[in-house]
Design an enzyme around this catalytic site. Structure first.
Site, short mmCIF file in Angstrom:
data_model
loop_
_atom_site.label_atom_id
_atom_site.label_comp_id
_atom_site.label_asym_id
_atom_site.label_seq_id
_atom_site.Cartn_x
_atom_site.Cartn_y
_atom_site.Cartn_z
CB ILE A 1 9.35 -10.06 -8.00
CG1 ILE A 1 8.75 -8.77 -7.54
CG2 ILE A 1 11.04 -9.74 -8.25
CD1 ILE A 1 9.09 -8.70 -5.97
CD GLU A 2 7.97 -14.97 -8.70
OE1 GLU A 2 7.56 -15.98 -7.86
OE2 GLU A 2 8.24 -13.81 -8.33
CG ASP B 1 2.31 -5.98 -4.02
OD1 ASP B 1 3.12 -5.68 -3.21
OD2 ASP B 1 1.45 -6.84 -4.14
CB ILE C 1 -0.73 0.04 1.33
CG1 ILE C 1 -0.18 0.03 2.53
CG2 ILE C 1 -2.10 -1.17 1.06
CD1 ILE C 1 -1.18 0.06 3.75
N GLY C 2 2.33 1.12 -0.08
CA GLY C 2 2.96 2.29 -0.60
C GLY C 2 3.80 2.88 0.90
N GLY C 3 3.94 2.00 1.90
CA GLY C 3 4.61 2.58 3.15
C GLY C 3 6.15 3.03 2.72
CB SER D 1 1.69 -1.74 6.01
OG SER D 1 2.39 -0.83 5.50
CB CYS E 1 7.49 -11.02 7.53
SG CYS E 1 5.68 -10.83 7.94
CB SER F 1 8.82 -4.73 2.89
OG SER F 1 8.37 -5.35 4.29
#
Length: 388
Positions: free
Chosen positions: A57-58, A34, A13-15, A373, A79, A76
Site C-alpha cells: 500500500i505504501e 494486497d 481472500i475477499g472477506g 480473515s 492485527c 482490515s
C-alpha cells in the site's frame, strides 16, 4: 442512488468484498490491494473480474490513489502488532507502516464516505492516531467490539471495528464516547453492555449486574463440576451457558458431509495436548476463535470436534490419570476428535457456499488465510448500518 466506488485495502481472500455483496449496498469494487501472493490467488479465484493490485500500500502514490476515484474504503489491517499473542510493537512494528501511510494521505485525498474495519485485540497508539485523523477529516465515527455470536453464529471472534462517514451524512444512531458491544438500532443507542477508554485502557461497563462473577459465586453451577481438563469451574459454567443459549445456532448446521478422516487428530497430539483441547460437539452452540496456526498448533488456535456421539467425554477423561500412554491414546481415540475442515471454518466465518480455494492451495495455507480473515456476516451488518 449511485453505486459507491469502493477501494478494498488488505483485501486478503475477499472477506470484505463478500460482506459488501451480502449487504446489498449498491457498490462496485474499483480495486483490491494486497501483498500476499497466496491470498491474491484465492481472491482472483473468487473475484476474477476485480482489479487486483499485488503490491504494498505504501508503494502507491497519492496520485495513483486519486486516479481510482473511490468514495469508500474497506480495510482490515494486520492485527499482529496489537494482539496479546503478538509482540505488541504497535506503531514500532513495521507491519503498521502501510496503515500509518494511509492515515498520512487520507487528509489529502477527496473521500466522500469512508468505512473501515480493523481487528485490533488491544487498544493502541495507532487507534488514537486513527481517531485524530477521522476528526481532522470531518468524519463522524463509531467504534464497536463485536463477536459473531451476537448474530447467532456459534463462534467467538471478538474484533474491533470502526465505521465512519462525513458529518454531512450523519450516522443513523448516536452513541458518543461509547465502544458498542452490540449492533445499534436507529436513534439513540442504549446498549446493555458497552466499552469506554479511560486513561488509555479499555473498560467494559454494563447497565445490569453480572449474573455470574467468579467461580466462588453460589450462582455458578460449574463449581460442582468435575474438572477433568485444564479448566476452572467458571470456564465450565461459561461453556454450559453458551451451549444453552437458544439464540445461537448449533455447530451441526455448519459442518460438512462426507469423509473427514484426514482431519482426525494424530495420536501424538492426543497424548500431548489432551488437557488443553477445547472440545465441542455438533450440538454445541459455541467454538473458539480459529487462528492462522490452526491445524499446526493446538493450544489457543481453535476448537476440535468430537464426532463420536455415544461416548461421554467425562468418563474418558476421568479414566486417563492411571493409564499408560498407549491406553490413554486408545481411550482418547474413542472420542474421534478431529479438526474443523477449512470449509467448515469458512462457513462459520460467513463465507458464501460458492466461496472456494484454488486446488493448489494446501490445507495449511487455507487455515492460515482463514485465520487472518474476518466474519463476513458481522461486516455486512456494519456496512448496512453505515449506509442506512
Amino acid at each position: 442512488m449511485e453505486p459507491l466506488r469502493v477501494l478494498e485495502l488488505y483485501s486478503g481472500i475477499g472477506g470484505m468484498h463478500h460482506a459488501l455483496r451480502e449487504s446489498r449496498v449498491p457498490a462496485h469494487v474499483v480495486a483490491a490491494i494486497d501483498v500476499s501472493t497466496v491470498a491474491n490467488e484465492v481472491y482472483k479465484h473468487n473475484f476474477p473480474h476485480t482489479h487486483l493490485l499485488a503490491k504494498t500500500i505504501e508503494g502507491i502514490s497519492l496520485e495513483e490513489f486519486d486516479k481510482l476515484s473511490f468514495n469508500m474504503i474497506l480495510m482490515s489491517p494486520p492485527c499482529q502488532p496489537f494482539t496479546r499473542i503478538g509482540l505488541q510493537g504497535d506503531m514500532s512494528d513495521r507491519r503498521t507502516n502501510s496503515f500509518l501511510y494511509i492515515l498520512d494521505i487520507l487528509p489529502r485525498g477527496a473521500i466522500s464516505k469512508l468505512s473501515k474495519a480493523f481487528c485490533f485485540d488491544s487498544f493502541s497508539l495507532s487507534r488514537g492516531l486513527l481517531i485524530q485523523t477521522m476528526e481532522a477529516c470531518g468524519f463522524q465515527y463509531q467504534e464497536f467490539l463485536l463477536s459473531p455470536s451476537s448474530l447467532g453464529i456459534p463462534n467467538s471472534r471478538l474484533r474491533y471495528f470502526l465505521i465512519a462517514k462525513l458529518q454531512s451524512e450523519p450516522l443513523c444512531f448516536q452513541a458518543p464516547g461509547q465502544i458498542l458491544m452490540e449492533f445499534p438500532n436507529s436513534g439513540t443507542v442504549q446498549p446493555q453492555e458497552y466499552a469506554v477508554v479511560e486513561e488509555g485502557k479499555l473498560r467494559v461497563r454494563t447497565r445490569e449486574p453480572d449474573v455470574c462473577l467468579d467461580s466462588s459465586s453460589t450462582q455458578c453451577s460449574g463449581q460442582d463440576s468435575i474438572l477433568f481438563k485444564h479448566e476452572t469451574a467458571a470456564d465450565i459454567d461459561r461453556k454450559r451457558q453458551q451451549d444453552s443459549d437458544l439464540s445461537v445456532q448449533m455447530l451441526k448446521g455448519f459442518l460438512e458431509d462426507g469423509d473427514t478422516a484426514q482431519y482426525l487428530l494424530p495420536a501424538k497430539s492426543l497424548l500431548r495436548y489432551a488437557l488443553l483441547l477445547d472440545i465441542v460437539k455438533p450440538t454445541s452452540r459455541r467454538s473458539m476463535c480459529f487462528t492462522k496456526g490452526y491445524g499446526s498448533y493446538i493450544e489457543g488456535t481453535g476448537s476440535v470436534l468430537q464426532t463420536a456421539e455415544d461416548v461421554q467425554i467425562e468418563n474418558i477423561y476421568k479414566s486417563l490419570p492411571d493409564l499408560p500412554p498407549e491406553e490413554k491414546i486408545a481411550k482418547l481415540s474413542m472420542l474421534k476428535l478431529r479438526y474443523f475442515t477449512p470449509k467448515e471454518i469458512a462457513n462459520l466465518l460467513g463465507f458464501p457456499p460458492e466461496f472456494g480455494f484454488p486446488e493448489k492451495t494446501t490445507v495449511k495455507q487455507r487455515y492460515r488465510l482463514l485465520g487472518n480473515s474476518l466474519n463476513v456476516h458481522v461486516v455486512s451488518k456494519l456496512l448496512t448500518v453505515l449506509c442506512e
